[in-house]
Design an enzyme around this catalytic site. Structure first.
Site, PDB file in Angstrom:
ATOM      1  CB  SER A   5      -4.004  -6.759   4.761  1.00  0.00           C
ATOM      2  OG  SER A   5      -3.691  -5.494   4.274  1.00  0.00           O
ATOM      3  CE  LYS A  24     -14.203  -6.831   4.017  1.00  0.00           C
ATOM      4  NZ  LYS A  24     -13.046  -6.279   3.305  1.00  0.00           N
ATOM      5  NE  ARG A  81      -3.007  -7.700  -4.356  1.00  0.00           N
ATOM      6  CZ  ARG A  81      -3.660  -8.005  -3.256  1.00  0.00           C
ATOM      7  NH1 ARG A  81      -3.016  -8.087  -2.125  1.00  0.00           N
ATOM      8  NH2 ARG A  81      -4.958  -8.250  -3.272  1.00  0.00           N
ATOM      9  CG  HIS A  89      -1.890  -1.066   1.371  1.00  0.00           C
ATOM     10  ND1 HIS A  89      -1.932  -1.914   2.453  1.00  0.00           N
ATOM     11  CD2 HIS A  89      -2.894  -1.461   0.556  1.00  0.00           C
ATOM     12  CE1 HIS A  89      -2.920  -2.773   2.307  1.00  0.00           C
ATOM     13  NE2 HIS A  89      -3.516  -2.537   1.156  1.00  0.00           N
TER      14      HIS A  89
HETATM   15  O1  PNS Z   1      -9.022  -3.212   0.778  1.00  0.00           O
HETATM   16  P1  PNS Z   1     -10.340  -3.692   0.234  1.00  0.00           P
HETATM   17  O2  PNS Z   1     -11.092  -4.471   1.293  1.00  0.00           O
HETATM   18  O3  PNS Z   1     -10.204  -4.440  -1.064  1.00  0.00           O
HETATM   19  O4  PNS Z   1     -11.209  -2.362  -0.094  1.00  0.00           O
HETATM   20  C1  PNS Z   1     -12.518  -2.461  -0.560  1.00  0.00           C
HETATM   21  C2  PNS Z   1     -13.187  -1.068  -0.658  1.00  0.00           C
HETATM   22  C3  PNS Z   1     -13.102  -0.329   0.648  1.00  0.00           C
HETATM   23  C4  PNS Z   1     -12.503  -0.267  -1.736  1.00  0.00           C
HETATM   24  C5  PNS Z   1     -14.674  -1.323  -1.062  1.00  0.00           C
HETATM   25  O5  PNS Z   1     -15.226  -2.284  -0.234  1.00  0.00           O
HETATM   26  C6  PNS Z   1     -15.531  -0.055  -1.007  1.00  0.00           C
HETATM   27  O6  PNS Z   1     -15.344   0.855  -1.766  1.00  0.00           O
HETATM   28  N1  PNS Z   1     -16.503  -0.042  -0.079  1.00  0.00           N
HETATM   29  C7  PNS Z   1     -17.419   1.061   0.095  1.00  0.00           C
HETATM   30  C8  PNS Z   1     -18.849   0.666  -0.273  1.00  0.00           C
HETATM   31  C9  PNS Z   1     -19.203   1.028  -1.698  1.00  0.00           C
HETATM   32  O7  PNS Z   1     -19.035   2.148  -2.134  1.00  0.00           O
HETATM   33  N2  PNS Z   1     -19.721   0.035  -2.452  1.00  0.00           N
HETATM   34  C10 PNS Z   1     -20.193   0.202  -3.811  1.00  0.00           C
HETATM   35  C11 PNS Z   1     -19.109   0.281  -4.853  1.00  0.00           C
HETATM   36  S1  PNS Z   1     -18.393  -1.254  -5.202  1.00  0.00           S
END
Ligand code: PNS
Length: 170
Positions: free
Chosen positions: A129, A42, A91, A18
């Site tokens: 992570s 989560k 990735r 990151h």
């Molecule tokens: O590190 P991660 O867990 O892959 O991140 C995921 C993240 C935070 C980018 C994603 O879950 C997110 O954007 N959540 C917010 C909810 C949202 O906007 N959902 C609709 C669009 S997909």
């Protein structure tokens, strides 16, 4: 300010992968807002407050990086923070489908949002992570994979868990 990107994620915890994306992103964007997802569904290893604090411990002297927790829709968070770009690291092929879906869903929700993908540096292309937590839990070295202060946090967390586990075992 025009060139603001949001870099969203769970960051449970932030890894050097990151950090690599943020540092390289700073060559492109004037400001990066690291958006830490607060998701009651989560069960993260670290609380949102702790995840934000760990990222701040890395960027305390970097005025162009801001760290904020968010819940709800990412596009709403981006709008509130006057950012039109969502930055994500990509990735491997396994990341692609999920990232592709998210980028298109975000575009559907707000057509002004652009998703900007960055490929990690080679040495971090395997890093996640999830793996960091697994290696930490099993007592492996995390050197070079996460910041030393965060490695300490992980070790402390698992030491505590080990104590509880041993107590339960009697
Ligand atoms: O590190 P991660 O867990 O892959 O991140 C995921 C993240 C935070 C980018 C994603 O879950 C997110 O954007 N959540 C917010 C909810 C949202 O906007 N959902 C609709 C669009 S997909």
């Amino acid at each position: 300010m025009k060139n603001v990107a949001v870099y969203p994620g769970s960051f449970d915890p932030i890894t050097n992968g990151h950090v690599d994306i943020i540092n390289r992103g700073l060559r492109i964007f004037e400001k990066i807002i690291v958006a830490v997802l607060e998701n009651p569904k989560k069960k993260p290893l670290f609380s949102t407050k702790k995840r934000v604090a760990m990222i701040n411990s890395i960027y305390q002297n970097e005025k162009n990086v801001e760290v904020k927790a968010f819940e709800g829709l990412l596009v709403e968070f981006a709008k509130k923070n006057k950012a039109k770009i969502v930055m994500r690291g990509l990735r491997a092929i396994s990341d692609f489908e999920y990232e592709f879906q998210m980028a298109l869903m975000n575009k559907k929700l707000d057509s002004k949002i652009e998703t900007f993908f960055m490929v990690p540096s080679l040495q971090y292309s395997f890093l996640s992570s999830k793996l960091v937590k697994e290696v930490g839990m099993l007592g492996g070295s995390l050197s070079g994979l996460i910041a030393p202060q965060i490695e300490k946090n992980i070790m402390e967390k698992f030491k505590k868990n080990k104590k509880i586990y041993n107590m339960k075992k009697g």
